[in-house]
Scaffold this active site. Structure first.
Site, PDB file in Angstrom:
ATOM      1  N   ASP A 137       0.838  -1.200   0.000  1.00 46.24           N
ATOM      2  CA  ASP A 137       0.000   0.000   0.000  1.00 46.24           C
ATOM      3  C   ASP A 137       0.871   1.249   0.000  1.00 46.24           C
ATOM      4  O   ASP A 137       1.661   1.462   0.918  1.00 46.24           O
ATOM      5  CB  ASP A 137      -0.891  -0.015   1.251  1.00 46.24           C
ATOM      6  CG  ASP A 137      -1.827   1.172   1.310  1.00 46.24           C
ATOM      7  OD1 ASP A 137      -2.997   1.002   0.920  1.00 46.24           O
ATOM      8  OD2 ASP A 137      -1.400   2.260   1.742  1.00 46.24           O
TER       9      ASP A 137
ATOM     10  N   HIS B 144      -7.648   9.726  -1.357  1.00 50.72           N
ATOM     11  CA  HIS B 144      -6.885   9.654  -0.096  1.00 50.72           C
ATOM     12  C   HIS B 144      -7.644  10.195   1.117  1.00 50.72           C
ATOM     13  O   HIS B 144      -7.456   9.711   2.242  1.00 50.72           O
ATOM     14  CB  HIS B 144      -5.548  10.386  -0.252  1.00 50.72           C
ATOM     15  CG  HIS B 144      -4.470   9.854   0.632  1.00 50.72           C
ATOM     16  ND1 HIS B 144      -3.179   9.681   0.219  1.00 50.72           N
ATOM     17  CD2 HIS B 144      -4.492   9.420   1.919  1.00 50.72           C
ATOM     18  CE1 HIS B 144      -2.458   9.186   1.221  1.00 50.72           C
ATOM     19  NE2 HIS B 144      -3.246   9.023   2.251  1.00 50.72           N
TER      20      HIS B 144
END
Ligand code: A2P
Length: 272
Positions: free
Chosen positions: A48, A111
């Protein structure tokens, strides 16, 4: 089965390894390259990252140098929280793809619902427009799944008003004592997998005496209890470490916390 080989299934039908290697705060260059390489060496297949972590290039290089077949890996990156102008979404995606040196990512996330400098501000309209572009990227096949991060109930409900594609994932800050129950419940109800970032509270849980007592009982470390807790609540932990022993330890989670101890850990209030 080794926990690293276990998977969740996303609402796209794709599988995702149950433990992801987090790379937030690992600097680009040797640190990000070496820690990603170590994670891959020790069996992690889910990595990630994010454009704003600034380390996509080193993470991507480690992925390439590992020689592991692309279809055996699950790679996530993220659209910067600051990008709320829908016309800028594709450009940011292309930058990430170039940095990573990949043809596709397995998961692309928004995000945050607001730019970091304006935490909590109302960008619901912009998020709807940004999401339409995320859906367009998804349609190209270069992001095999799309999702969000740091979205709470009100952000998700606003998104659902215009979304054609339900997010596959909501990645949130989650650890013992900070379980964001309403957000997890709504996400789960909608078939959105919840991923836990900072599952050790960026290290703050590691001194906790209550978790230490449980850890002693199972002969595990506080980190292992904290990560196993996330899994047993049905979430996907994203531990990060730059240290080889801790990288290995964080994936050694093949044990079971009893229901009583889970209830106890779920009831803990931890003031950081
Ligand atoms: P290090 O990289 O030196 O291992 P979080 O995942 O919640 O953000 O926490 C990450 C922090 O916890 C990092 O500072 C990392 O340091 C530390 N850490 C990661 N895994 C372990 C572990 N198994 N034992 C102790 N500290 C750990």
């Amino acid at each position: 089965m080794n926990t690293l080989d276990e998977t969740f299934t996303l609402n796209t039908g794709a599988t995702i390894p149950k433990i992801g290697f987090g790379t937030w705060q690992i600097p680009n260059g040797d640190d990000a390259y070496n820690s990603t390489a170590l994670a891959l060496k020790h069996g992690y297949r889910h990595i990630d990252t994010a454009l704003v972590y600034g380390n996509e290039a080193s993470v991507g290089q480690a992925i390439h140098d590992s020689g592991i077949a692309r279809n055996k890996l699950f790679i996530t990156t993220k659209l910067p929280a600051e990008i709320k102008d829908a016309t800028k979404v594709f450009e940011a995606f292309e930058t990430s793809m170039e940095n990573l040196g990949l043809d596709y990512v397995d998961l692309y996330l928004v995000h945050a619902p607001w730019p970091w400098a304006e935490r909590g501000a109302d960008y619901k309209k912009e998020n709807g427009e940004v999401w339409t572009q995320m859906e367009a990227i998804f349609q190209t096949g270069r992001a095999k799944a799309i999702g969000v991060s740091n979205f709470v109930v009100s952000d998700l409900e606003a998104l659902f008003e215009t979304a054609k594609v339900i997010p596959a994932v909501n990645q949130i800050r989650y650890f013992i004592g900070n379980t964001q129950d309403a957000t997890v419940a709504l996400s789960t109800e909608k078939g959105i997998l919840v991923e836990a970032y900072s599952p050790l509270a960026t290290g703050a849980l590691l001194e906790n005496v209550e978790i230490a007592a449980i850890a002693a009982k199972y002969n595990k470390s506080i980190a292992q209890i904290s990560l196993r807790f996330v899994l047993q609540n049905g979430l996907l932990p994203l531990p990060k470490s730059t240290n080889e022993d801790r990288i290995k330890q964080n994936a050694d989670l093949d044990f079971e916390i009893s229901a009583d101890d889970m209830n106890y850990l779920n009831s803990l209030e931890i003031n950081l």
